[in-house]
Design a protein around this motif. Structure first.
Motif, PDB file in Angstrom:
ATOM      1  N   ALA A 325      47.665 -52.771  71.149  1.00 26.59           N
ATOM      2  CA  ALA A 325      49.086 -52.717  71.499  1.00 26.59           C
ATOM      3  C   ALA A 325      49.961 -52.810  70.246  1.00 26.59           C
ATOM      4  O   ALA A 325      50.965 -52.095  70.113  1.00 26.59           O
ATOM      5  CB  ALA A 325      49.432 -53.849  72.459  1.00 26.59           C
ATOM      6  N   GLN A 326      49.573 -53.687  69.330  1.00 23.52           N
ATOM      7  CA  GLN A 326      50.337 -53.828  68.086  1.00 23.52           C
ATOM      8  C   GLN A 326      50.239 -52.559  67.235  1.00 23.52           C
ATOM      9  O   GLN A 326      51.224 -52.138  66.610  1.00 23.52           O
ATOM     10  CB  GLN A 326      49.826 -55.041  67.306  1.00 23.52           C
ATOM     11  CG  GLN A 326      50.124 -56.370  67.983  1.00 23.52           C
ATOM     12  CD  GLN A 326      49.403 -57.532  67.315  1.00 23.52           C
ATOM     13  OE1 GLN A 326      48.289 -57.377  66.783  1.00 23.52           O
ATOM     14  NE2 GLN A 326      50.016 -58.705  67.333  1.00 23.52           N
ATOM     15  N   TYR A 328      49.768 -49.521  68.384  1.00 23.83           N
ATOM     16  CA  TYR A 328      50.616 -48.510  69.013  1.00 23.83           C
ATOM     17  C   TYR A 328      52.083 -48.722  68.661  1.00 23.83           C
ATOM     18  O   TYR A 328      52.840 -47.767  68.449  1.00 23.83           O
ATOM     19  CB  TYR A 328      50.451 -48.552  70.534  1.00 23.83           C
ATOM     20  CG  TYR A 328      49.452 -47.545  71.076  1.00 23.83           C
ATOM     21  CD1 TYR A 328      49.723 -46.184  71.053  1.00 23.83           C
ATOM     22  CD2 TYR A 328      48.240 -47.960  71.610  1.00 23.83           C
ATOM     23  CE1 TYR A 328      48.808 -45.264  71.553  1.00 23.83           C
ATOM     24  CE2 TYR A 328      47.315 -47.049  72.107  1.00 23.83           C
ATOM     25  CZ  TYR A 328      47.608 -45.702  72.072  1.00 23.83           C
ATOM     26  OH  TYR A 328      46.699 -44.793  72.552  1.00 23.83           O
ATOM     27  N   GLN A 329      52.505 -49.984  68.599  1.00 26.20           N
ATOM     28  CA  GLN A 329      53.895 -50.286  68.284  1.00 26.20           C
ATOM     29  C   GLN A 329      54.240 -49.851  66.861  1.00 26.20           C
ATOM     30  O   GLN A 329      55.313 -49.291  66.602  1.00 26.20           O
ATOM     31  CB  GLN A 329      54.148 -51.796  68.456  1.00 26.20           C
ATOM     32  CG  GLN A 329      55.619 -52.183  68.475  1.00 26.20           C
ATOM     33  CD  GLN A 329      56.390 -51.540  69.617  1.00 26.20           C
ATOM     34  OE1 GLN A 329      55.865 -51.382  70.713  1.00 26.20           O
ATOM     35  NE2 GLN A 329      57.626 -51.151  69.359  1.00 26.20           N
TER      36      GLN A 329
END
Length: 434
Positions: A325-326, A328-329
């Motif tokens: 998730a990080q 992707y951010q």
């Protein structure tokens, strides 16, 4: 192998690798005569230098017929370019595809020298306003050197009176800006450079604070050469293409020294004011196209610097530890920054010339844009493939679809022909995914 061929092979290999390092992903030539045979490395080099995409047969099972085709594509591309000096097409003298595929040393070196001359030496010397009065020639080099070019698409210019060519222009630049001021006599690109003093003189002319010439005069040749090459690399970012032992000889190789010395032209302050500053408004009008103003050139250089920094940020972000998730951010934030500049880049790449050829600054921006775009695209694909099934399959399919849509479709006058071409491309994608 002759000593001269061995020196050129080392120098040219380093020059090629300094440019292939900019490619995404980067490539490395280890044995020039072997690695060039299939044409893949050669086409990759021309893509980096020109900023243009070239068709290439790739794969582990390529046969000789594919090698010849790739080399033929590269040679046709070069012959379709124009010399920055003559304005006429590049001539490849006694260079053919089969000789390159066979790895004939003299032919391979002749081809690489042609590329260096066209994509580096010609372009850099002719863009110096102070040299324009004497640097043009009906031949790219005078009779002491051989055929043919330099760094990205050539800029169309008003023909200049024939007086010596790129070799004399480069030598005159060295004499006028560096060596004469220090009482050095440099008459050639051979023995005059053996002591290392001339290299330090060039560095001193660009950055006086880097060189203590009093100490340089007292040192032996090899030490001077070693320190000059290291200083140029660390302070000016100029790759060490030469080895001290290859220069400290009775007859150093001229082409190798020219290849190295020409790199210093990129740091000459006058060069920033080339193109528009080197011609009057009347001359530009006669040439048939408007030149870029100094502000436009400055804007292009700043845009390239921004793209280069974004690429460095992307590389650093990919190496940053964190969960999916990080990651992707991080990717999303960089991708948004790139897309926000898309309109600016597209506007900057609108050619002002009749034949549609980009200026050097435009080509560098185009190259930087494609490089960072490809890096982000590869990163996105890597992230999507890391998703749990079946999401990873969906991500891969979407990337394949986007790739099919990005393929260049030649627009035909008959609309049904174009429609059929698009339909076939989409059907091929559908079949491959099934």
């Amino acid at each position: 192998m002759k000593r001269q061929e061995a020196v050129q092979k080392r120098t040219f290999t380093k020059w090629i690798n300094s440019h292939l390092a900019k490619r995404v992903p980067p490539l490395v030539v280890t044995d020039l005569f072997e690695d060039i045979k299939d044409g893949v490395m050669l086409l990759a080099l021309l893509e980096v230098l020109s900023g243009q995409k070239l068709p290439c047969e790739q794969g582990k099972k390529l046969k000789r017929i594919h090698w010849v085709a790739n080399i033929g594509t590269a040679l046709n591309f070069l012959e379709g370019r124009k010399s920055a000096y003559r304005g006429s097409p590049i001539k490849l003298v006694n260079i053919n595809s089969t000789d390159i595929v066979d790895g004939r040393p003299s032919i391979v070196l002749g081809l690489v020298w042609t590329i260096i001359l066209y994509f580096q030496i010609e372009e850099l010397t002719i863009s110096l306003p102070a040299l324009q009065g004497f640097s043009s020639s009906t031949s790219s080099l005078d009779s002491s050197t051989s055929s043919t070019e330099t760094t990205s698409p050539p800029v169309k210019r008003k023909p200049l009176p024939p007086q010596g060519g790129a070799r004399k222009a480069l030598l005159r630049w060295v004499q006028q800006t560096a060596t004469k001021r220090l009482g050095l006599e440099v008459k050639d690109f051979g023995p005059s450079w053996r002591t290392g003093l001339a290299f330090f003189a060039v560095i001193h002319s660009l950055r006086p604070n880097l060189v203590d010439m009093e100490r340089v005069w007292r040192r032996p040749n090899r030490e001077n050469l070693q320190k000059a090459f290291l200083l140029a690399e660390t302070e000016l970012g100029i790759p060490q293409l030469l080895d001290p032992e290859d220069v400290d000889v009775d007859k150093p190789d001229e082409k190798s020294i020219m290849t190295y010395v020409a790199q210093f032209l990129k740091h000459h302050p006058d060069r920033k004011q080339s193109d528009s500053d080197g011609q009057t408004e009347e001359e530009v009008t006669r040439a048939g196209f408007p030149s870029f103003s100094r502000e436009q050139r400055k804007s292009l250089r700043e845009l390239k610097m921004w793209l280069d920094q974004l690429e460095r940020d992307a590389i650093q972000a990919q190496e940053t530890e964190g969960n999916l998730a990080q990651q992707y951010q991080l990717f999303k934030s960089l991708r948004v920054q790139l897309e926000m500049r898309r309109n600016q880049v597209e506007g900057a790449l609108q050619s002002t010339q009749r034949d549609g050829i980009l200026t050097v600054d435009q080509a560098l921006v185009k190259q930087a844009w494609e490089r960072v775009s490809n890096r982000l695209l590869d990163w996105h694909l890597q992230l999507d493939r890391s998703l749990p099934a079946p999401l990873n399959m969906v991500g891969a399919w979407l990337h394949e679809a986007e790739g099919a849509l990005r393929q260049e479709i030649i627009i035909h006058q008959a609309h049904d022909v174009t429609a059929n071409t698009v339909h076939r491309a989409l059907e091929q994608h559908k079949v491959s995914m099934e």
